[in-house]
Design an enzyme around this catalytic site. Structure first.
Site, PDB file in Angstrom:
ATOM      1  N   LEU A  87      15.851  52.218   6.056  1.00 26.13           N
ATOM      2  CA  LEU A  87      15.749  53.450   6.825  1.00 26.13           C
ATOM      3  C   LEU A  87      14.565  53.426   7.775  1.00 26.13           C
ATOM      4  O   LEU A  87      13.826  54.390   7.874  1.00 26.13           O
ATOM      5  CB  LEU A  87      15.636  54.677   5.907  1.00 26.13           C
ATOM      6  CG  LEU A  87      16.867  55.046   5.084  1.00 26.13           C
ATOM      7  CD1 LEU A  87      16.595  56.303   4.291  1.00 26.13           C
ATOM      8  CD2 LEU A  87      18.073  55.234   5.974  1.00 26.13           C
ATOM      9  N   CYS A  88      14.352  52.286   8.413  1.00 26.79           N
ATOM     10  CA  CYS A  88      13.265  52.250   9.389  1.00 26.79           C
ATOM     11  C   CYS A  88      13.737  51.540  10.655  1.00 26.79           C
ATOM     12  O   CYS A  88      13.041  50.720  11.219  1.00 26.79           O
ATOM     13  CB  CYS A  88      12.012  51.611   8.807  1.00 26.79           C
ATOM     14  SG  CYS A  88      12.288  50.035   8.027  1.00 26.79           S
ATOM     15  N   GLY A  89      14.916  51.894  11.083  1.00 26.17           N
ATOM     16  CA  GLY A  89      15.397  51.403  12.365  1.00 26.17           C
ATOM     17  C   GLY A  89      15.582  49.893  12.380  1.00 26.17           C
ATOM     18  O   GLY A  89      15.942  49.292  11.372  1.00 26.17           O
TER      19      GLY A  89
END
Lengths: 288, 138
Positions: A87-89
């Protein structure tokens, strides 16, 4: 026309998702600030140890530590820094892409490549490829400590000392600003002897060494390299938090849009139901 | 008479300021450094660093070992944050190697799946707690 009840529960579920993404965004923002602070805190050590190493080099021009000797690069080691969570691109994907590019380039030049992977995501990615992974450390969390890195770094340094590696690089995400994180490749070994002379000090002076210059230089170089990896690690955490913040902001915004759209559909459905009911009542009355 | 003293570790600055006397555990014996000491480079053992500031106060810090640099105009202590010893480092290195091998032989999936599940359970519990608190407040 879908039932109003289904739409209502759908809205409720999107709303609760939005709450979570909003909370994650705020948590990431505060963690990012703390990581940046740690990044800043780590700088004096690197600067101070660099200064002492430079000095040692100038004072002992005839002694060359193995870490400073340039060899033909036949075997390349890379320490890859990744995050533990998702969930960090595209943060990790970019780091891996840079690593793979470097690996392919080295292989084209006839050099072998082996890796040291820090972070869960990196391990999950590289274990599927056929580059040997010499060492790995995962679960470092949002506050990595130098103590957690010592083992993994030592494996790579020992490999370099034994001649199994001729060059060691560090690949991590560089924090440009909140919106931009860039993968960076930093050469750790061999260390280029710094030619710049410190101003304001007499040119020919030397320390008293206890026990010996070689031993101290060895201890210092190891600590210096560890601090470099640590810095890369901390910077990567700052990048992770920034990227997560941006990703979660986008997710919250999307959820907001979705809610507006669903609300519109819900209102229409409700209105249609009322109209239908009215028409039925009117029709019924007319029939009587 | 005082001298600039910096005690730094890789994770942050521990002390930065003027000092009249610094006492630290050198690898070859206890050291007391006063201003205008000869340039010295030595390793230090884990232990206490005592600093006497110009106004006569004494401060002490624990360091896990490291290196000491004395220059005519400044003293720098490069402190370790962790206790270091050859065996300890060796053990850490072995552990790092082992983790890599375990991951390659396929234990990772199970571990990370279990970890993810545990984390999810924790997060759900936290959200529930927050919601409860909100209800009480509201």
């Amino acid at each position: 026309m879908p039932g109003t009840k289904e739409i209502r529960s759908k809205i409720a579920s999107v709303k609760s998702t939005q709450k979570i993404t909003k909370a994650m965004e705020m948590v990431a923002a505060s963690k990012m600030r703390r990581a940046q602070e740690r990044m800043r805190m780590a700088r004096p050590f690197a600067a101070a140890s660099r200064r002492v190493i430079t000095h040692l080099n100038q004072a002992n021009p005839d002694y060359r530590h193995p870490f400073m000797v340039e060899r033909p690069a036949k075997a390349i080691g890379a320490i890859v820094v990744s995050t533990d969570r998702g969930l960090c691109g595209a943060l990790n994907a970019n780091t891996f892409k840079t690593t793979l590019q470097l690996a392919r380039q080295s292989q084209r030049a006839g050099a072998s490549v082996s890796l040291c992977v820090l972070g869960n995501k990196g391990l999950g990615f590289f274990r599927r490829l056929d580059y040997p992974i010499l060492a790995s450390t995962t679960g470092l969390g949002d506050r990595p400590h130098v103590a957690d890195l010592i083992g993994a770094v030592k494996v790579m340094l020992d490999a370099y000392r034994d001649g199994r590696l001729d060059r060691l690089v560090l690949v991590h995400a560089q924090f440009v600003n909140t919106m931009t994180q860039r993968p960076r490749t930093l050469q750790l070994l061999p260390i280029e002897a710094n030619p710049e002379v410190e101003a304001g000090l007499p040119e020919h002076w030397d320390y008293i060494y206890e026990p010996s210059a070689a031993e101290i230089l060895d201890a210092l170089l190891i600590r210096y390299l560890e601090s470099q990896v640590y810095q890369g690690m901390v910077e990567n955490v700052a990048c992770e938090m920034a990227a997560r913040m941006v990703a979660m902001k986008a997710a919250s915004d999307n959820a907001g849009e979705l809610i507006t759209e669903l609300q519109l559909v819900y209102n229409k459905a409700r209105q249609a139901a009322i109209t239908k009911e009215l028409a039925e009542i009117v029709g019924g009355a007319a029939a009587v | 008479m005082d001298i600039q003293l910096d005690i730094v570790s890789a994770e942050g600055e521990i002390f930065s300021g003027r000092a009249r006397l610094v006492i630290l555990p050198g690898s070859e014996g206890e050291l007391g450094i006063t201003p205008r000491h000869a340039p010295l480079l030595t390793l230090i053992k884990p232990g206490e660093v005592r600093v006497q500031t110009p106004d006569g106060e004494e401060q002490s810090f624990y360091v896990g070992g490291g290196a000491l640099e004395v220059q005519p105009n400044r003293i720098t202590v490069l402190a370790d944050t962790a206790a270091r010893a050859h065996d300890l480092d060796e053990a850490a290195a072995l552990a790092a190697q082992q983790r890599a091998q375990e991951a390659l032989s396929g234990h990772l999936d199970k571990i990370s799946y279990a970890e993810a599940q545990a984390e999810l359970a924790r997060a759900v519990a936290q959200i529930k707690l927050i919601q409860k608190l909100r209800k009480i407040k509201g």
